[in-house]
Scaffold this active site. Structure first.
Site, mmCIF file in Angstrom:
data_model
loop_
_atom_site.group_PDB
_atom_site.id
_atom_site.type_symbol
_atom_site.label_atom_id
_atom_site.label_comp_id
_atom_site.label_asym_id
_atom_site.label_seq_id
_atom_site.Cartn_x
_atom_site.Cartn_y
_atom_site.Cartn_z
ATOM 1 N N ASP A 47 0.795 -1.250 0.000
ATOM 2 C CA ASP A 47 0.000 0.000 0.000
ATOM 3 C C ASP A 47 0.824 1.296 0.000
ATOM 4 O O ASP A 47 0.506 2.241 0.746
ATOM 5 C CB ASP A 47 -0.957 0.015 1.212
ATOM 6 C CG ASP A 47 -1.964 -1.128 1.188
ATOM 7 O OD1 ASP A 47 -1.898 -1.958 0.265
ATOM 8 O OD2 ASP A 47 -2.811 -1.196 2.110
ATOM 9 N N ASP A 85 -4.553 -0.887 -1.596
ATOM 10 C CA ASP A 85 -5.842 -0.796 -0.946
ATOM 11 C C ASP A 85 -6.792 -0.253 -2.021
ATOM 12 O O ASP A 85 -6.460 0.727 -2.705
ATOM 13 C CB ASP A 85 -5.697 0.197 0.223
ATOM 14 C CG ASP A 85 -6.588 -0.122 1.403
ATOM 15 O OD1 ASP A 85 -6.827 -1.312 1.675
ATOM 16 O OD2 ASP A 85 -7.030 0.836 2.074
ATOM 17 N N HIS A 87 -10.688 0.357 -2.513
ATOM 18 C CA HIS A 87 -12.055 0.311 -1.993
ATOM 19 C C HIS A 87 -13.099 0.815 -2.988
ATOM 20 O O HIS A 87 -12.827 1.739 -3.768
ATOM 21 C CB HIS A 87 -12.167 1.163 -0.726
ATOM 22 C CG HIS A 87 -11.301 0.692 0.411
ATOM 23 N ND1 HIS A 87 -11.308 -0.609 0.857
ATOM 24 C CD2 HIS A 87 -10.406 1.349 1.195
ATOM 25 C CE1 HIS A 87 -10.460 -0.725 1.874
ATOM 26 N NE2 HIS A 87 -9.886 0.446 2.097
ATOM 27 N N HIS A 91 -17.470 2.517 0.817
ATOM 28 C CA HIS A 91 -17.036 1.246 1.418
ATOM 29 C C HIS A 91 -17.412 1.200 2.903
ATOM 30 O O HIS A 91 -17.443 2.244 3.581
ATOM 31 C CB HIS A 91 -15.508 1.109 1.261
ATOM 32 C CG HIS A 91 -14.998 -0.242 1.592
ATOM 33 N ND1 HIS A 91 -14.398 -0.528 2.791
ATOM 34 C CD2 HIS A 91 -15.020 -1.391 0.881
ATOM 35 C CE1 HIS A 91 -14.064 -1.815 2.796
ATOM 36 N NE2 HIS A 91 -14.422 -2.359 1.648
ATOM 37 N N HIS A 120 -10.950 6.717 1.581
ATOM 38 C CA HIS A 120 -9.564 6.633 1.082
ATOM 39 C C HIS A 120 -9.453 5.532 0.033
ATOM 40 O O HIS A 120 -10.241 4.594 0.018
ATOM 41 C CB HIS A 120 -8.582 6.353 2.246
ATOM 42 C CG HIS A 120 -8.769 5.005 2.862
ATOM 43 N ND1 HIS A 120 -9.762 4.739 3.780
ATOM 44 C CD2 HIS A 120 -8.110 3.830 2.687
ATOM 45 C CE1 HIS A 120 -9.704 3.478 4.151
ATOM 46 N NE2 HIS A 120 -8.719 2.889 3.489
ATOM 47 N N LYS A 145 -6.831 -5.133 -2.861
ATOM 48 C CA LYS A 145 -7.590 -5.728 -1.746
ATOM 49 C C LYS A 145 -8.526 -4.693 -1.143
ATOM 50 O O LYS A 145 -8.312 -3.487 -1.317
ATOM 51 C CB LYS A 145 -6.611 -6.248 -0.692
ATOM 52 C CG LYS A 145 -5.742 -5.137 -0.142
ATOM 53 C CD LYS A 145 -4.744 -5.612 0.855
ATOM 54 C CE LYS A 145 -3.893 -4.471 1.352
ATOM 55 N NZ LYS A 145 -4.632 -3.366 2.002
ATOM 56 N N CYS A 190 -1.970 -2.671 7.644
ATOM 57 C CA CYS A 190 -1.862 -3.608 6.520
ATOM 58 C C CYS A 190 -0.566 -4.410 6.525
ATOM 59 O O CYS A 190 -0.553 -5.581 6.139
ATOM 60 C CB CYS A 190 -2.086 -2.871 5.213
ATOM 61 S SG CYS A 190 -3.813 -2.306 5.094
HETATM 62 C C1 VGL Z 1 -4.644 0.704 5.791
HETATM 63 C C2 VGL Z 1 -6.179 1.650 7.193
HETATM 64 C C3 VGL Z 1 -7.172 1.493 6.258
HETATM 65 C C4 VGL Z 1 -3.225 0.302 5.566
HETATM 66 C C5 VGL Z 1 -5.624 0.527 4.843
HETATM 67 O O1 VGL Z 1 -2.798 0.210 4.386
HETATM 68 O O2 VGL Z 1 -2.511 0.091 6.568
HETATM 69 N N1 VGL Z 1 -4.936 1.258 6.977
HETATM 70 N N2 VGL Z 1 -6.876 0.909 5.091
HETATM 71 ZN ZN ZN Z 2 -8.367 0.845 3.564
#
Ligand code: VGL
Ligand code: ZN
Length: 243
Positions: A47, A85, A87, A91, A120, A145, A190
């Site tokens: 990410d 990430d 979404h 979401h 996000h 994901k 993550c």
């Molecule tokens: C993440 C919060 C929400 C991450 C992703 O990549 O750590 N944290 N979505």
């Molecule tokens: Zn996320």
């Protein structure tokens, strides 16, 4: 097991550990050998997206600092997987999808407690794009994901319902990968969930600490390291990785 730890295990088992530590030269030099990822190792870059960097929708403090560190490590790996990430709009992990909720509060979803985030990494947005300076020309897979509208997925292996698989475990196993090195954003979400699931799937798992940055929400960073170390995740620094 890598060469250094397997030799240490032999020394322990044979009672030669003490003697070895008393012999300074050869053994010490050998014990400081860098980790050398081989064809059975994969770097998982988690990410490193605009959303998690200053100017994005869920910025992680100093998130941009991981970019040059990851770029410098990449040539040492024969296998690289990149995650995003990814979404859907509205979401279930977004606070804005729950009346009266604010970002960083929690709610109960069908699978349990969910931290609620600012909107996000919406699919196809500039916010969800990989950071422009990330240079991973040899990466083989980009895994997206968190694309099921009602289920979050911090982990690159298993979604937050702890049932739905992403397929990454099967992909890595079918390619003969036994060791994974995890880095990116965020250490305590993550990255940690990916590393914990990698251990559950039987991969030797390293988290490259200086190639990660954390959100650190209510002690989440400490908690994440405790959980990772308890599961046998190895905490390393990028300089320990050799070619
Ligand atoms: C993440 C919060 C929400 C991450 C992703 O990549 O750590 N944290 N979505
Ligand atoms: Zn996320």
């Amino acid at each position: 097991m890598n060469i250094v730890s397997s030799k240490r295990a032999v020394l322990r088992a044979t009672g030669l550990g003490l003697i070895a530590s008393a012999v300074p030269l050869g053994w010490k030099a050998w014990a400081n050998q860098p980790l050398r990822p081989g064809v059975q190792s994969a770097l998982i870059v988690v990410d490193v997206q605009n959303c998690f960097i200053d100017g994005g929708t869920l910025p992680v403090a100093k998130g941009a600092e991981v970019v040059p560190i990851i770029n410098a490590m990449a040539p040492k790996f024969a296998n690289i997987v990149v995650t995003q990430d990814w979404h859907t709009p509205a979401h279930a992990s977004f606070a804005s999808s729950h009346a009266g909720k604010k970002p960083f509060e929690t709610t109960n979803l069908s699978y349990g407690t969910q931290v609620l985030w600012p909107d996000h990494c919406v699919q196809g947005s500039e916010d969800a794009a990989l950071h422009k300076d990330l240079k991973l020309p040899t990466a083989q897979v980009i895994l997206r994901k968190g694309h099921h509208p009602l289920v979050d997925s911090y982990s690159a292996f298993l979604e937050a319902d702890r049932k739905t698989v992403t397929g990454l475990g099967g992909y890595l196993r079918q390619r003969g990968i036994t060791d994974v090195f995890v880095c990116g954003l965020a250490t305590d979400f993550c990255v940690a969930w990916t590393a914990l699931d990698a251990r559950d799937l039987g991969f030797a798992t390293y988290v490259i600490e200086d190639a990660c940055r954390a959100i650190d929400l209510n002690g989440s960073l400490d908690q994440a390291w405790k959980a990772m170390l308890a599961k046998g995740v190895r905490r390393i620094q990028s300089k320990e990785i050799g070619v």
